[in-house]
Write a protein that holds these residues in place. Structure first.
Motif, PDB file in Angstrom:
ATOM      1  N   GLY A 497       0.838  -1.188   0.000  1.00  0.00           N
ATOM      2  CA  GLY A 497       0.000   0.000   0.000  1.00  0.00           C
ATOM      3  C   GLY A 497       0.873   1.237   0.000  1.00  0.00           C
ATOM      4  O   GLY A 497       2.091   1.172  -0.144  1.00  0.00           O
ATOM      5  N   GLY A 498       0.241   2.399   0.212  1.00  0.00           N
ATOM      6  CA  GLY A 498       1.009   3.638   0.179  1.00  0.00           C
ATOM      7  C   GLY A 498       1.026   4.389   1.487  1.00  0.00           C
ATOM      8  O   GLY A 498       1.451   5.545   1.538  1.00  0.00           O
ATOM      9  N   GLU A 499       0.601   3.757   2.578  1.00  0.00           N
ATOM     10  CA  GLU A 499       0.414   4.469   3.830  1.00  0.00           C
ATOM     11  C   GLU A 499       1.667   5.165   4.344  1.00  0.00           C
ATOM     12  O   GLU A 499       1.590   6.223   4.957  1.00  0.00           O
ATOM     13  N   MET A 500       2.824   4.568   4.102  1.00  0.00           N
ATOM     14  CA  MET A 500       4.074   5.119   4.656  1.00  0.00           C
ATOM     15  C   MET A 500       5.002   5.641   3.563  1.00  0.00           C
ATOM     16  O   MET A 500       6.209   5.735   3.758  1.00  0.00           O
ATOM     17  N   GLY A 501       4.452   5.982   2.398  1.00  0.00           N
ATOM     18  CA  GLY A 501       5.270   6.562   1.340  1.00  0.00           C
ATOM     19  C   GLY A 501       5.594   5.578   0.233  1.00  0.00           C
ATOM     20  O   GLY A 501       5.227   4.404   0.263  1.00  0.00           O
ATOM     21  N   ARG A 502       6.313   6.077  -0.785  1.00  0.00           N
ATOM     22  CA  ARG A 502       6.598   5.268  -1.961  1.00  0.00           C
ATOM     23  C   ARG A 502       7.432   4.027  -1.635  1.00  0.00           C
ATOM     24  O   ARG A 502       7.224   2.957  -2.206  1.00  0.00           O
ATOM     25  N   ARG A 503       8.369   4.114  -0.717  1.00  0.00           N
ATOM     26  CA  ARG A 503       9.188   2.944  -0.384  1.00  0.00           C
ATOM     27  C   ARG A 503       8.322   1.837   0.193  1.00  0.00           C
ATOM     28  O   ARG A 503       8.584   0.648  -0.037  1.00  0.00           O
ATOM     29  N   TRP A 504       7.276   2.217   0.938  1.00  0.00           N
ATOM     30  CA  TRP A 504       6.342   1.233   1.508  1.00  0.00           C
ATOM     31  C   TRP A 504       5.696   0.407   0.394  1.00  0.00           C
ATOM     32  O   TRP A 504       5.498  -0.802   0.526  1.00  0.00           O
ATOM     33  N   TYR A 505       5.384   1.095  -0.685  1.00  0.00           N
ATOM     34  CA  TYR A 505       4.802   0.418  -1.850  1.00  0.00           C
ATOM     35  C   TYR A 505       5.835  -0.448  -2.546  1.00  0.00           C
ATOM     36  O   TYR A 505       5.579  -1.625  -2.857  1.00  0.00           O
ATOM     37  N   GLU A 506       7.000   0.091  -2.797  1.00  0.00           N
ATOM     38  CA  GLU A 506       8.036  -0.646  -3.513  1.00  0.00           C
ATOM     39  C   GLU A 506       8.430  -1.927  -2.780  1.00  0.00           C
ATOM     40  O   GLU A 506       8.787  -2.930  -3.408  1.00  0.00           O
ATOM     41  N   ASP A 507       8.362  -1.897  -1.454  1.00  0.00           N
ATOM     42  CA  ASP A 507       8.752  -3.064  -0.661  1.00  0.00           C
ATOM     43  C   ASP A 507       7.634  -4.094  -0.521  1.00  0.00           C
ATOM     44  O   ASP A 507       7.769  -5.046   0.256  1.00  0.00           O
ATOM     45  N   GLY A 508       6.544  -3.915  -1.304  1.00  0.00           N
ATOM     46  CA  GLY A 508       5.459  -4.890  -1.264  1.00  0.00           C
ATOM     47  C   GLY A 508       4.928  -5.202  -2.652  1.00  0.00           C
ATOM     48  O   GLY A 508       3.733  -5.482  -2.805  1.00  0.00           O
ATOM     49  N   LYS A 509       5.795  -5.152  -3.655  1.00  0.00           N
ATOM     50  CA  LYS A 509       5.391  -5.466  -5.028  1.00  0.00           C
ATOM     51  C   LYS A 509       6.486  -6.292  -5.683  1.00  0.00           C
ATOM     52  O   LYS A 509       7.544  -6.528  -5.091  1.00  0.00           O
ATOM     53  N   MET A 510       6.203  -6.762  -6.908  1.00  0.00           N
ATOM     54  CA  MET A 510       7.194  -7.516  -7.684  1.00  0.00           C
ATOM     55  C   MET A 510       7.805  -8.630  -6.829  1.00  0.00           C
ATOM     56  O   MET A 510       7.084  -9.447  -6.275  1.00  0.00           O
ATOM     57  N   LEU A 511       9.136  -8.641  -6.722  1.00  0.00           N
ATOM     58  CA  LEU A 511       9.826  -9.721  -6.015  1.00  0.00           C
ATOM     59  C   LEU A 511       9.943  -9.490  -4.512  1.00  0.00           C
ATOM     60  O   LEU A 511      10.691 -10.202  -3.819  1.00  0.00           O
ATOM     61  N   THR A 512       9.193  -8.515  -3.993  1.00  0.00           N
ATOM     62  CA  THR A 512       9.074  -8.347  -2.537  1.00  0.00           C
ATOM     63  C   THR A 512       7.619  -8.495  -2.093  1.00  0.00           C
ATOM     64  O   THR A 512       7.264  -8.101  -0.986  1.00  0.00           O
ATOM     65  N   LYS A 513       6.782  -9.058  -2.956  1.00  0.00           N
ATOM     66  CA  LYS A 513       5.344  -9.125  -2.679  1.00  0.00           C
ATOM     67  C   LYS A 513       5.019  -9.904  -1.408  1.00  0.00           C
ATOM     68  O   LYS A 513       4.037  -9.589  -0.715  1.00  0.00           O
ATOM     69  N   ARG A 514       5.820 -10.874  -1.068  1.00  0.00           N
ATOM     70  CA  ARG A 514       5.511 -11.689   0.113  1.00  0.00           C
ATOM     71  C   ARG A 514       5.504 -10.858   1.393  1.00  0.00           C
ATOM     72  O   ARG A 514       4.893 -11.257   2.394  1.00  0.00           O
ATOM     73  N   ASN A 515       6.164  -9.677   1.378  1.00  0.00           N
ATOM     74  CA  ASN A 515       6.113  -8.805   2.558  1.00  0.00           C
ATOM     75  C   ASN A 515       4.679  -8.423   2.902  1.00  0.00           C
ATOM     76  O   ASN A 515       4.330  -8.261   4.077  1.00  0.00           O
ATOM     77  N   THR A 516       3.839  -8.241   1.867  1.00  0.00           N
ATOM     78  CA  THR A 516       2.433  -7.905   2.107  1.00  0.00           C
ATOM     79  C   THR A 516       1.778  -8.959   2.990  1.00  0.00           C
ATOM     80  O   THR A 516       1.057  -8.637   3.949  1.00  0.00           O
ATOM     81  N   PHE A 517       2.038 -10.212   2.684  1.00  0.00           N
ATOM     82  CA  PHE A 517       1.383 -11.317   3.395  1.00  0.00           C
ATOM     83  C   PHE A 517       1.961 -11.506   4.795  1.00  0.00           C
ATOM     84  O   PHE A 517       1.211 -11.673   5.768  1.00  0.00           O
ATOM     85  N   THR A 518       3.278 -11.476   4.901  1.00  0.00           N
ATOM     86  CA  THR A 518       3.894 -11.681   6.214  1.00  0.00           C
ATOM     87  C   THR A 518       3.648 -10.492   7.139  1.00  0.00           C
ATOM     88  O   THR A 518       3.551 -10.667   8.359  1.00  0.00           O
ATOM     89  N   ASP A 519       3.526  -9.276   6.573  1.00  0.00           N
ATOM     90  CA  ASP A 519       3.154  -8.119   7.398  1.00  0.00           C
ATOM     91  C   ASP A 519       1.776  -8.326   8.022  1.00  0.00           C
ATOM     92  O   ASP A 519       1.556  -8.030   9.205  1.00  0.00           O
ATOM     93  N   PHE A 520       0.836  -8.801   7.211  1.00  0.00           N
ATOM     94  CA  PHE A 520      -0.525  -9.000   7.701  1.00  0.00           C
ATOM     95  C   PHE A 520      -0.551 -10.053   8.805  1.00  0.00           C
ATOM     96  O   PHE A 520      -1.229  -9.884   9.830  1.00  0.00           O
ATOM     97  N   ILE A 521       0.173 -11.124   8.606  1.00  0.00           N
ATOM     98  CA  ILE A 521       0.239 -12.171   9.630  1.00  0.00           C
ATOM     99  C   ILE A 521       0.859 -11.616  10.909  1.00  0.00           C
ATOM    100  O   ILE A 521       0.388 -11.902  12.018  1.00  0.00           O
ATOM    101  N   ALA A 522       1.912 -10.790  10.764  1.00  0.00           N
ATOM    102  CA  ALA A 522       2.544 -10.171  11.934  1.00  0.00           C
ATOM    103  C   ALA A 522       1.542  -9.278  12.671  1.00  0.00           C
ATOM    104  O   ALA A 522       1.526  -9.235  13.911  1.00  0.00           O
ATOM    105  N   CYS A 523       0.687  -8.566  11.918  1.00  0.00           N
ATOM    106  CA  CYS A 523      -0.329  -7.725  12.554  1.00  0.00           C
ATOM    107  C   CYS A 523      -1.321  -8.569  13.349  1.00  0.00           C
ATOM    108  O   CYS A 523      -1.689  -8.225  14.486  1.00  0.00           O
ATOM    109  N   ALA A 524      -1.757  -9.683  12.759  1.00  0.00           N
ATOM    110  CA  ALA A 524      -2.702 -10.560  13.456  1.00  0.00           C
ATOM    111  C   ALA A 524      -2.088 -11.110  14.737  1.00  0.00           C
ATOM    112  O   ALA A 524      -2.730 -11.114  15.805  1.00  0.00           O
TER     113      ALA A 524
END
Length: 691
Positions: A497-524
């Motif tokens: 997403g874009g909540e914390m700026g462009r780097r936040w987005y870049e770190d959750g797309k393409m070959l870093t997409k798994r960060n999106t999923f593991t971040d959500f699990i960490a939140c839970a």
């Protein structure tokens, strides 16, 4: 409750990419015209209805709660444009809004009082969605665009949910709908200064908006002229009239690159002039401001900077607001004497005001720790007043007028919440999770103040995490039906997403997409450890690309959730991204990678694709909701996913619900949408034993 869900034929179909052969036994479900496919989806709806029949009473109760809390006959705060105040009115018992206007006095800067939502004196109805939708199962309004002189209206309608619109023109002087009609158009339009010429957009076979057309009112659509055509399949085009009403703007955007052309609105037959040729990786947008074009861009500025260039001879970009890492500039709006920049910093939205001809600027201040703020419409260029929208997880949607000179804010309207809503009974919080790589991930939480913090409260955790789209804190009347039953609501602001700026987005797309999923699990897991809830009381929810998130976390951490709601979920991404003929695929390669060309991308996407990674394990209860006419995430993705879940892990509870006459946004009428939301809330409460 019935014990046997519908059966679906397994027909092995093989595909081979990069030496990898995969069998897809449910690929035939993609055959929309196949009667067997439709019969299967209808059987699934019947099964879901029977499996949730015990929730019918609760669903009805929640629907009535939403309805009772909503002021059904209501009026938006009128907005001034030219000689009129424009507004939307809703009427109790009617599904759709009514677009209206009343004449404005020349020196009138204060909008008419909306009172109890009754029609304003002298009201002129421009468009009644209820009349247009009569006899239709679905209705959506695309373009709604009034000429600068207020004499004509361009509007477009969709009756299927597939986002193919019929464009029409109405004479607002006579009330007549003209013979001008163009089928299969897209969102977006722009009028010439004199209202004689209309610019609009059409899509290609892959649903990509790629052509801008010029239509002269009174002529046949067959005589319309292509003004611009985008050949690169990565790019979408858009068209709009600047707030100053001086220029038509044609923009072409891929996920990472932009290019803008303009033509004078008083010379609609002119050739569009290029602002700056596209450079891979450079995004920019413009607005007209007097003698200059304002340019918001990311050239050597990851979180964007603001510059300007000459209107007469666009060239070098002259810096106006330098790049500041951590402050993401999102958009710029020009007014005759001011500039307003929408931004985000520290996970929150903001507005910065610059006075023309001055280096002075200020950021608007707001009192709550969590909130969302943004500009709201503002069609007038020559004004010192701007309208903003404001909300938080406890404050209903609010409309303010801000004096850009004195900085005074006047509340024009706060969305009524009937039945005695008291915001003092609720509290919002900011929590932080620590991701696998040490990154701090923000979580927005709201709950009743009397909810115990001992791990016993159930919790709904929402997430998205793609396209740099931010899930900012917001108020919801429907959510009160969860909160008042003791459930906590949280939004996981995960990377992608874009909540914390462009780097936040870049770190959750393409070959870093798994960060999106593991971040959500960490939140839970953080919410469970901090005693907000416990793992057996968490329901996760997400839609579209957020549905991909739901499918991924179901495979990766099924023990962290009691249930999962996946709406129009993108759960078979690898199959879709491998097929360039499908809607959106080519444009998506800059978001996910191109698995056709890259073996690494193929392997990476296969490693997280929900459909590819279903295994025999204990899954949470899953509710998948989709729409037959969805052109963004095709219905067969969740249909195949549920079929594979049942075939691979048959001990689980998996429901599929398909709207047979809707698109990506689900049912179109407000009452139908409330019923759909009431169903999801009832299922959620049942899953955590609050029903």
């Amino acid at each position: 409750m019935p014990t046997t869900p519908p059966t679906v034929r397994q027909v092995p179909a093989e595909r081979t990419f990069h030496g990898d052969t995969v069998t897809d036994e449910f690929s035939w479900l993609a055959e929309k015209e196949n009667p067997e496919t439709i019969a299967y989806l209808e059987a699934e709806n019947d099964w879901t209805g029977k499996a949730t029949a015990h929730l019918d009473g609760l669903q009805t109760t929640i629907f009535e709660e939403i309805k009772a809390r909503t002021q059904e006959t209501d009026l938006s705060v009128p907005q001034r444009k030219g000689s009129f105040w424009y507004y939307t009115r809703t009427v109790e018992g009617k599904q759709y809004g009514i677009q209206c206007r009343v004449a404005a006095a020349p020196d009138d800067v204060s909008p008419p009082a909306t009172g109890d939502g009754a029609p304003l004196a002298g009201e002129e109805v421009l468009l009644d969605g209820n009349e247009l939708a009569e006899g239709k199962n679905f209705f959506a309004l695309g373009t709604f665009d009034v000429t600068p002189d207020g004499n004509r209206l361009a509007y477009s309608v969709d009756f299927d949910g597939d986002e193919r619109f019929i464009l029409k023109v109405k004479d607002l002087v006579t009330g007549e709908t003209l013979a001008d009609e163009v089928p299969d158009t897209f969102y977006g339009s722009a009028w010439s200064s004199d209202g004689s010429t209309l610019f609009y957009i059409t899509v290609d076979d892959a649903w990509r908006p790629y052509r801008v057309w010029r239509h002269v009112v009174g002529q046949q659509a067959a005589d319309d002229v292509i003004v611009f055509e985008e050949a690169d399949e990565r790019f979408w085009v858009g068209v709009e009239l600047t707030r100053s009403e001086k220029f038509i703007v044609i923009d072409a955007n891929s996920k990472v690159t932009s290019e803008v052309r303009v033509l004078a609105a008083d010379d609609p037959a002119a050739e569009p002039a290029l602002i700056r040729p596209r450079v891979q990786g450079v995004e920019y947008s413009i607005d007209h401001h007097g003698h200059r074009f304002l340019v918001l861009h990311n050239e050597d500025a990851e979180d964007f900077a603001l510059a300007y260039t000459s209107v007469d001879n666009p060239g070098d970009w002259v810096e106006l607001i330098p790049h500041t890492p951590g402050t993401r500039l999102e958009s710029v709006d020009a007014f005759q004497r001011h500039i307003v920049v929408s931004l985000r910093r520290d996970g929150l939205t903001g507005l910065r005001v610059l006075a023309d001809g001055s280096t002075d600027s200020y950021d608007m201040a707001f009192p709550e720790p969590l909130y969302s703020v943004g500009l709201a419409g503002n069609p007038e260029y020559d004004t010192n007043l701007v309208r903003i929208s404001y909300t938080s997880m406890v404050t209903p949607d609010s409309v303010y007028d801000v004096d850009l000179i004195t900085r005074a804010m006047e509340l024009r309207k706060r969305k009524p919440v009937l039945g005695g809503y008291d915001p003092e009974q609720y509290e919002q919080y900011r929590e932080w999770a620590i991701a696998d790589d040490g990154t701090r991930v923000p979580i927005s939480v709201v709950a009743r103040k009397d909810v115990p913090r001992n791990g016993t409260a159930p919790l709904l955790l929402y997430g998205y995490g793609s396209y740099e789209i931010s899930m900012d804190p917001y108020f919801s009347i429907a959510r009160l039906s969860l909160l008042d039953r003791g459930m906590v609501y949280a939004i996981a602001h995960v990377r992608g997403g874009g909540e914390m700026g462009r780097r936040w987005y870049e770190d959750g797309k393409m070959l870093t997409k798994r960060n999106t999923f593991t971040d959500f699990i960490a939140c839970a897991r953080t919410l469970a450890r901090s005693s907000w809830t416990s793992a057996d009381k968490i329901v996760a929810r997400g839609g579209s690309a957020g549905g991909l998130l739901m499918g991924a976390i179901a495979n990766l951490a099924p023990d962290a959730f009691a249930g999962i709601v996946a709406q129009v979920p993108f759960v078979d991404p690898l199959t879709s991204i491998l097929d360039p003929s499908l809607p959106l695929t080519v444009t998506e390669w800059e978001e996910w990678g191109n698995p056709l060309e890259s073996a690494d991308v193929y392997a990476y996407m296969k490693s997280y694709s929900p459909y590819e990674n279903v295994v025999k394990q204990k899954y949470p209860a899953i509710l998948a909701v989709t729409s037959l006419n969805d052109t963004r995430v095709l219905y067969h993705e969740p249909a195949k996913w549920v079929a594979r879940l049942r075939a691979t892990a048959p001990e689980g509870s998996y429901l599929l619900k398909t709207e047979m006459g809707a698109g990506h946004g689900g049912p179109s009428g407000r009452y139908d949408s409330w019923k759909e939301e009431a169903f999801v809330i009832a299922w959620t409460l049942d899953t955590v034993h609050l029903a």
